[in-house]
Design a protein around this motif. Structure first.
Motif, PDB file in Angstrom:
ATOM      1  N   HIS A  42     -46.562  74.918 -75.586  1.00  0.00           N
ATOM      2  CA  HIS A  42     -46.323  73.486 -75.763  1.00  0.00           C
ATOM      3  C   HIS A  42     -46.377  72.811 -74.391  1.00  0.00           C
ATOM      4  O   HIS A  42     -45.547  73.101 -73.521  1.00  0.00           O
ATOM      5  N   ILE A  43     -47.345  71.917 -74.215  1.00  0.00           N
ATOM      6  CA  ILE A  43     -47.533  71.235 -72.932  1.00  0.00           C
ATOM      7  C   ILE A  43     -47.691  69.741 -73.180  1.00  0.00           C
ATOM      8  O   ILE A  43     -48.558  69.321 -73.950  1.00  0.00           O
ATOM      9  N   MET A  44     -46.854  68.932 -72.547  1.00  0.00           N
ATOM     10  CA  MET A  44     -46.911  67.482 -72.671  1.00  0.00           C
ATOM     11  C   MET A  44     -47.147  66.876 -71.297  1.00  0.00           C
ATOM     12  O   MET A  44     -46.336  67.079 -70.392  1.00  0.00           O
ATOM     13  N   THR A  45     -48.238  66.132 -71.148  1.00  0.00           N
ATOM     14  CA  THR A  45     -48.611  65.586 -69.850  1.00  0.00           C
ATOM     15  C   THR A  45     -48.819  64.080 -69.944  1.00  0.00           C
ATOM     16  O   THR A  45     -49.570  63.599 -70.805  1.00  0.00           O
ATOM     17  N   LEU A  46     -48.166  63.330 -69.060  1.00  0.00           N
ATOM     18  CA  LEU A  46     -48.313  61.878 -69.033  1.00  0.00           C
ATOM     19  C   LEU A  46     -49.714  61.521 -68.552  1.00  0.00           C
ATOM     20  O   LEU A  46     -50.156  61.990 -67.501  1.00  0.00           O
ATOM     21  N   ILE A  47     -50.420  60.676 -69.319  1.00  0.00           N
ATOM     22  CA  ILE A  47     -51.782  60.310 -68.941  1.00  0.00           C
ATOM     23  C   ILE A  47     -51.972  58.802 -68.809  1.00  0.00           C
ATOM     24  O   ILE A  47     -53.052  58.343 -68.431  1.00  0.00           O
ATOM     25  N   GLY A  48     -50.928  58.011 -69.110  1.00  0.00           N
ATOM     26  CA  GLY A  48     -51.065  56.570 -68.963  1.00  0.00           C
ATOM     27  C   GLY A  48     -49.833  55.827 -69.440  1.00  0.00           C
ATOM     28  O   GLY A  48     -48.934  56.423 -70.046  1.00  0.00           O
ATOM     29  N   ASN A  49     -49.768  54.552 -69.151  1.00  0.00           N
ATOM     30  CA  ASN A  49     -48.644  53.730 -69.604  1.00  0.00           C
ATOM     31  C   ASN A  49     -49.025  52.257 -69.567  1.00  0.00           C
ATOM     32  O   ASN A  49     -49.959  51.860 -68.870  1.00  0.00           O
ATOM     33  N   LYS A  50     -48.290  51.461 -70.348  1.00  0.00           N
ATOM     34  CA  LYS A  50     -48.479  50.020 -70.330  1.00  0.00           C
ATOM     35  C   LYS A  50     -47.224  49.357 -70.886  1.00  0.00           C
ATOM     36  O   LYS A  50     -46.395  50.003 -71.536  1.00  0.00           O
ATOM     37  N   THR A  51     -47.102  48.069 -70.634  1.00  0.00           N
ATOM     38  CA  THR A  51     -45.986  47.289 -71.163  1.00  0.00           C
ATOM     39  C   THR A  51     -46.472  46.521 -72.377  1.00  0.00           C
ATOM     40  O   THR A  51     -47.528  45.882 -72.336  1.00  0.00           O
ATOM     41  N   ILE A  52     -45.706  46.579 -73.462  1.00  0.00           N
ATOM     42  CA  ILE A  52     -46.101  45.929 -74.705  1.00  0.00           C
ATOM     43  C   ILE A  52     -44.932  45.147 -75.280  1.00  0.00           C
ATOM     44  O   ILE A  52     -43.791  45.288 -74.844  1.00  0.00           O
ATOM     45  N   GLN A  53     -45.242  44.338 -76.281  1.00  0.00           N
ATOM     46  CA  GLN A  53     -44.215  43.610 -77.022  1.00  0.00           C
ATOM     47  C   GLN A  53     -44.195  44.150 -78.449  1.00  0.00           C
ATOM     48  O   GLN A  53     -45.227  44.193 -79.118  1.00  0.00           O
ATOM     49  N   ILE A  54     -43.045  44.591 -78.908  1.00  0.00           N
ATOM     50  CA  ILE A  54     -42.894  45.095 -80.272  1.00  0.00           C
ATOM     51  C   ILE A  54     -41.844  44.251 -80.975  1.00  0.00           C
ATOM     52  O   ILE A  54     -40.791  43.963 -80.411  1.00  0.00           O
ATOM     53  N   PRO A  55     -42.095  43.823 -82.215  1.00  0.00           N
ATOM     54  CA  PRO A  55     -41.100  43.024 -82.949  1.00  0.00           C
ATOM     55  C   PRO A  55     -39.762  43.741 -83.028  1.00  0.00           C
ATOM     56  O   PRO A  55     -39.708  44.974 -83.141  1.00  0.00           O
ATOM     57  N   ALA A  56     -38.687  42.983 -82.957  1.00  0.00           N
ATOM     58  CA  ALA A  56     -37.348  43.569 -82.998  1.00  0.00           C
ATOM     59  C   ALA A  56     -37.081  44.252 -84.329  1.00  0.00           C
ATOM     60  O   ALA A  56     -36.340  45.218 -84.407  1.00  0.00           O
ATOM     61  N   GLU A  57     -37.711  43.754 -85.402  1.00  0.00           N
ATOM     62  CA  GLU A  57     -37.500  44.341 -86.723  1.00  0.00           C
ATOM     63  C   GLU A  57     -38.818  44.472 -87.460  1.00  0.00           C
ATOM     64  O   GLU A  57     -39.709  43.643 -87.311  1.00  0.00           O
ATOM     65  N   GLU A  58     -38.925  45.528 -88.225  1.00  0.00           N
ATOM     66  CA  GLU A  58     -40.088  45.717 -89.083  1.00  0.00           C
ATOM     67  C   GLU A  58     -39.676  45.366 -90.500  1.00  0.00           C
ATOM     68  O   GLU A  58     -38.731  45.924 -91.035  1.00  0.00           O
ATOM     69  N   LYS A  59     -40.385  44.418 -91.083  1.00  0.00           N
ATOM     70  CA  LYS A  59     -40.014  43.941 -92.408  1.00  0.00           C
ATOM     71  C   LYS A  59     -40.223  45.021 -93.468  1.00  0.00           C
ATOM     72  O   LYS A  59     -41.240  45.681 -93.504  1.00  0.00           O
ATOM     73  N   GLU A  60     -39.238  45.211 -94.306  1.00  0.00           N
ATOM     74  CA  GLU A  60     -39.320  46.199 -95.382  1.00  0.00           C
ATOM     75  C   GLU A  60     -40.237  45.684 -96.488  1.00  0.00           C
ATOM     76  O   GLU A  60     -40.142  44.540 -96.906  1.00  0.00           O
ATOM     77  N   THR A  61     -41.159  46.550 -96.930  1.00  0.00           N
ATOM     78  CA  THR A  61     -42.060  46.169 -98.017  1.00  0.00           C
ATOM     79  C   THR A  61     -41.286  46.045 -99.322  1.00  0.00           C
ATOM     80  O   THR A  61     -40.536  46.946 -99.698  1.00  0.00           O
ATOM     81  N   GLN A  62     -41.466  44.915 -99.995  1.00  0.00           N
ATOM     82  CA  GLN A  62     -40.790  44.693-101.270  1.00  0.00           C
ATOM     83  C   GLN A  62     -41.680  45.189-102.406  1.00  0.00           C
ATOM     84  O   GLN A  62     -42.738  44.633-102.675  1.00  0.00           O
ATOM     85  N   LEU A  63     -41.240  46.257-103.060  1.00  0.00           N
ATOM     86  CA  LEU A  63     -42.012  46.830-104.149  1.00  0.00           C
ATOM     87  C   LEU A  63     -41.622  46.213-105.484  1.00  0.00           C
ATOM     88  O   LEU A  63     -40.471  45.833-105.677  1.00  0.00           O
ATOM     89  N   PRO A  64     -42.579  46.118-106.430  1.00  0.00           N
ATOM     90  CA  PRO A  64     -42.233  45.658-107.780  1.00  0.00           C
ATOM     91  C   PRO A  64     -41.176  46.579-108.392  1.00  0.00           C
ATOM     92  O   PRO A  64     -41.064  47.748-108.022  1.00  0.00           O
TER      93      PRO A  64
END
Length: 301
Positions: A186-208
């Motif tokens: 198991h090998i994990m290597t950092l290959i990049g990064n960036k700054t992003i904006q993610i919504p504070a909440e993810e809306k729950e899908t309303q099912l029938p």
């Protein structure tokens, strides 16, 4: 009105505000008896002021696409909903979160149709060594730890002021930019990064009212690692137990219709529940045999 039950798993990532996203190339050997087969997955480590989340990019994209497709079908009001497995759902299905400032760590994973949230009760105990090298563009220093049934080597960089890292690892004076176990499985290597904006909440899908999608909605069952080990052992011994129990429970409910379908490796479609369960058990056991080299062996003993 009959209730349709669809089998589908969704993984939601909920973070907030400005997020620092780090990209890790994860190389792993799933079968210890076939070390020539090395798989790759792009993993994301999202860090913000509240904590971090580590998960598969392909898994997240596939789940987001499927969720959007499901919401589109619901919005048409046609009454017909089809949920299909994506071609590239990701090879890594788990997610790990850490809550700041105490680094409370949780592993989110599925066993059969059930979702679990497993609290980590141990933190990595590091020994920092004097060895230094450059990993990509970062100056890094070596540290070692014994964790989860493996011996790990980490390279951390104080150039990146986060005491975090991939999977459950954290606690070094800088971000872990490379992590590997001493067998090279198991090998994990950092290959990049960036700054992003993610919504504070993810809306729950309303099912029938007459639709249920297993794996979507509802909370994970929070359990200890010892409890999870028992769940895992029971699953390995009887992979289709949950599905059979669900079918039995629905048998006495006239408003619920459960449909089990799958195709064999030669393309033959199976619809008889007994045949489906038999094929599922066969496939699951074959998969478990070929995935005998997990990242955290102690968790599935």
């Amino acid at each position: 009105m009959k209730t349709k039950i669809l089998f589908f798993l969704l993984l939601g990532i909920v973070t907030g505000a400005q997020t620092n996203r780090f990209f890790y190339e994860y190389k792993f050997i799933p079968d210890s008896n076939n070390k020539e087969e090395v798989k790759k997955e792009m993993m994301l480590l999202d860090i913000n002021k509240k904590g971090s989340a580590y998960y598969s990019r392909d898994k997240f994209v596939a789940d987001s696409t499927s969720k959007a497709d499901l919401e589109k079908q619901i919005s048409t009001g046609s009454g017909s909903i089809s949920v299909n497995r994506r071609d590239a759902p990701g090879q890594v299905s788990y997610k790990v979160t850490k809550d700041y400032p105490d680094f409370k760590t949780y592993l989110f994973t599925n066993v059969s149709t059930d979702k679990y949230k497993i609290k980590e009760d141990k933190k990595p105990e590091w020994k920092i060594l004097p060895d230094k090298q450059k990993i990509g563009e970062y100056h890094a220093q070596k540290a070692v730890t014994s964790y989860g049934g493996r011996e790990w080597i980490a390279w951390f960089s104080s150039d990146i002021p986060f005491q975090d890292g991939p999977y459950k690892f954290y606690g070094l004076p800088g971000l872990i930019v490379k992590l590997e176990d001493n067998t090279g499985s198991h090998i994990m290597t950092l290959i990049g990064n960036k700054t992003i904006q993610i919504p504070a909440e993810e809306k729950e899908t309303q099912l029938p009212d007459n639709i249920r999608v297993l794996g979507m909605g509802g909370k994970e069952l929070e359990i200890t690692k010892d409890q999870y080990k028992k769940v895992w052992k029971a699953y390995v011994n009887d992979p289709t137990k949950n599905m059979r129990e669900m079918m039995m429970k629905s048998g006495g409910d006239s408003n619920t219709k459960m449909v089990f379908k799958m195709k064999t490796s030669d393309g033959k479609e199976l619809s008889d529940p007994n045949q489906v369960f038999k094929e599922m058990e066969k496939r699951t056991k074959e998969t478990l045999q070929k995935n005998n080299n997990p990242i955290e062996p102690d968790l599935v003993k």
